[in-house]
Design a protein around this motif. Structure first.
Motif, short mmCIF file in Angstrom:
data_model
loop_
_atom_site.label_atom_id
_atom_site.label_comp_id
_atom_site.label_asym_id
_atom_site.label_seq_id
_atom_site.Cartn_x
_atom_site.Cartn_y
_atom_site.Cartn_z
N GLU A 59 93.83 32.03 4.54
CA GLU A 59 94.93 31.16 4.70
C GLU A 59 94.73 29.78 4.07
O GLU A 59 95.75 29.10 3.51
CB GLU A 59 95.32 31.17 6.09
CG GLU A 59 95.87 32.43 6.84
CD GLU A 59 96.52 32.11 8.19
OE1 GLU A 59 96.28 31.18 8.71
OE2 GLU A 59 96.24 33.32 8.86
N THR A 60 93.64 29.27 4.44
CA THR A 60 93.32 27.80 3.92
C THR A 60 93.32 27.82 2.27
O THR A 60 94.01 26.83 1.86
CB THR A 60 91.74 27.13 4.35
OG1 THR A 60 92.15 27.30 5.66
CG2 THR A 60 91.55 25.94 3.69
N TRP A 61 92.83 28.83 1.40
CA TRP A 61 92.92 28.89 0.18
C TRP A 61 94.36 28.94 -0.46
O TRP A 61 94.64 28.27 -1.27
CB TRP A 61 91.91 29.95 -0.43
CG TRP A 61 90.44 29.72 -0.19
CD1 TRP A 61 89.63 30.33 0.38
CD2 TRP A 61 89.76 28.55 -0.82
NE1 TRP A 61 88.27 29.80 0.15
CE2 TRP A 61 88.30 28.63 -0.59
CE3 TRP A 61 90.16 27.42 -1.44
CZ2 TRP A 61 87.41 27.70 -0.90
CZ3 TRP A 61 89.28 26.42 -1.81
CH2 TRP A 61 87.82 26.61 -1.63
N MET A 62 95.22 29.74 0.27
CA MET A 62 96.55 29.68 -0.08
C MET A 62 97.30 28.73 0.00
O MET A 62 98.31 28.18 -0.62
CB MET A 62 97.03 31.01 0.74
CG MET A 62 96.73 32.34 0.27
SD MET A 62 97.41 33.71 1.19
CE MET A 62 97.26 33.51 2.76
N SER A 76 88.42 12.75 -0.63
CA SER A 76 88.16 13.77 -1.41
C SER A 76 88.80 15.29 -1.47
O SER A 76 89.38 15.34 -0.27
CB SER A 76 86.75 13.97 -1.13
OG SER A 76 86.27 14.79 -0.04
N ILE A 77 88.78 15.72 -2.42
CA ILE A 77 89.32 17.13 -2.43
C ILE A 77 88.74 17.93 -1.22
O ILE A 77 89.22 18.90 -0.47
CB ILE A 77 89.01 17.85 -3.57
CG1 ILE A 77 89.89 19.19 -3.79
CG2 ILE A 77 87.66 18.17 -4.05
CD1 ILE A 77 91.55 19.03 -3.77
N LYS A 78 87.37 17.81 -0.92
CA LYS A 78 86.54 18.71 -0.08
C LYS A 78 87.15 18.21 1.23
O LYS A 78 87.28 19.21 2.29
CB LYS A 78 84.90 18.40 -0.17
CG LYS A 78 84.25 19.16 1.09
CD LYS A 78 82.82 18.89 0.73
CE LYS A 78 82.37 17.69 1.44
NZ LYS A 78 80.63 17.61 1.10
N THR A 79 87.31 17.06 1.50
CA THR A 79 87.69 16.36 2.86
C THR A 79 89.13 17.07 3.24
O THR A 79 89.58 17.57 4.35
CB THR A 79 87.75 15.09 2.99
OG1 THR A 79 86.57 14.49 2.85
CG2 THR A 79 88.54 14.60 4.34
N TRP A 80 90.00 17.29 2.23
CA TRP A 80 91.36 17.70 2.42
C TRP A 80 91.34 19.20 2.54
O TRP A 80 92.04 19.60 3.39
CB TRP A 80 92.00 17.36 0.86
CG TRP A 80 93.58 17.77 0.84
CD1 TRP A 80 94.45 17.44 1.73
CD2 TRP A 80 93.91 19.08 0.01
NE1 TRP A 80 95.48 18.03 1.50
CE2 TRP A 80 95.43 19.01 0.45
CE3 TRP A 80 93.43 19.79 -0.70
CZ2 TRP A 80 96.19 19.88 -0.30
CZ3 TRP A 80 94.31 20.70 -1.56
CH2 TRP A 80 95.58 20.76 -1.21
N ILE A 81 90.50 19.67 2.07
CA ILE A 81 90.47 21.37 2.31
C ILE A 81 89.95 21.57 3.62
O ILE A 81 90.33 22.55 4.22
CB ILE A 81 89.41 21.96 0.96
CG1 ILE A 81 90.09 21.88 -0.23
CG2 ILE A 81 89.04 23.27 1.58
CD1 ILE A 81 89.13 22.25 -1.17
N PHE A 82 88.91 20.68 3.99
CA PHE A 82 88.37 20.96 5.47
C PHE A 82 89.15 20.62 6.38
O PHE A 82 89.29 21.20 7.53
CB PHE A 82 87.05 20.43 5.84
CG PHE A 82 85.93 21.29 5.09
CD1 PHE A 82 85.19 22.18 6.05
CD2 PHE A 82 85.53 21.32 3.61
CE1 PHE A 82 84.26 23.06 5.55
CE2 PHE A 82 84.61 22.22 3.24
CZ PHE A 82 83.82 23.10 4.06
#
Length: 219
Positions: A59-62, A76-82
């Protein structure tokens, strides 16, 4: 059209964000390779089993693909994703009636990280509050012990038994090797709260590891 990413804050992310916005399979695949394992471990802090953790990650990747045009580069993109990941994992955990008690966040009802009997009384004339019974020295160096499969298993079991907020912080800091700043940004914690949670988690893991080796030596 997506917003421009601030190039000065996280320049390494600019190409990644641009690739995602172009629909680049190579960029998306590289991002999955980089973060998938960490995402599963963090999701598992909140949900009951691996299948549920995998659902959260999917669900996160979507959500990343759907929301990349709104990414503005303030983190950062990593922070946003997590951040997306933890929000979705918490939601799924609540649905499964695995609500995290507020005491696990502030430690107000948590027991002491180290047994108080290890310390002198605060009224001691010479060493108030200091160690009177310090952690026992292992026969081998800690590095040698932790290198064994048995010790790794003991550490992972100790981490799994922690309150969820402590487990999340110690997983990111000591398993995933994140910096304190990254953890604070991803979990929306103050530096003080992050430090307290990490200290409590590390103390409990060490205590469990000491107990494990004392039991092993006694057999």
């Amino acid at each position: 059209m997506g917003q421009l990413v601030t190039a000065t804050a996280y320049p390494a992310d600019v190409a990644v964000v641009e690739g995602l916005r172009r629909g680049s399979d190579a960029t998306f695949g590289a991002l999955i390779d980089r973060h998938q394992g960490s995402m599963l471990r963090v999701a598992a802090v909140y949900v009951a089993d691996r299948n549920a953790a995998e659902d959260v990650v999917q669900e996160t990747w979507m959500a990343v693909i759907r929301g990349i045009d709104r990414f503005d580069g303030r983190s950062s993109i990593k922070t946003w994703i997590f951040r997306i990941l933890t929000n979705r994992a918490k939601t799924m955990g609540r649905r499964a009636s695995r609500v995290v008690p507020i005491s696990s966040l502030n430690g107000s009802r948590d027991g002491p990280a180290v047994d108080p009997d290890h310390f002198f009384d605060t009224r001691h004339p010479y060493w108030p509050g200091h160690w009177c019974n310090p952690p026992s020295r292992w026969a081998e160096g800690p590095e040698d012990r932790v290198a064994t499969k048995d010790a790794v298993g003991a550490v992972l079991r100790a981490i799994a038994a922690l309150p969820s907020a402590q487990r999340e912080v110690v997983t990111l800091r000591d398993v995933e090797c994140w910096t304190a700043v990254e953890v604070c940004d991803a979990l929306d914690l103050s530096e003080t709260n992050q430090r307290v949670l990490l200290h409590r988690a590390r103390s409990k893991v060490r205590r469990q590891l000491e107990d494990h080796y004392e039991d092993s030596c006694g057999r």
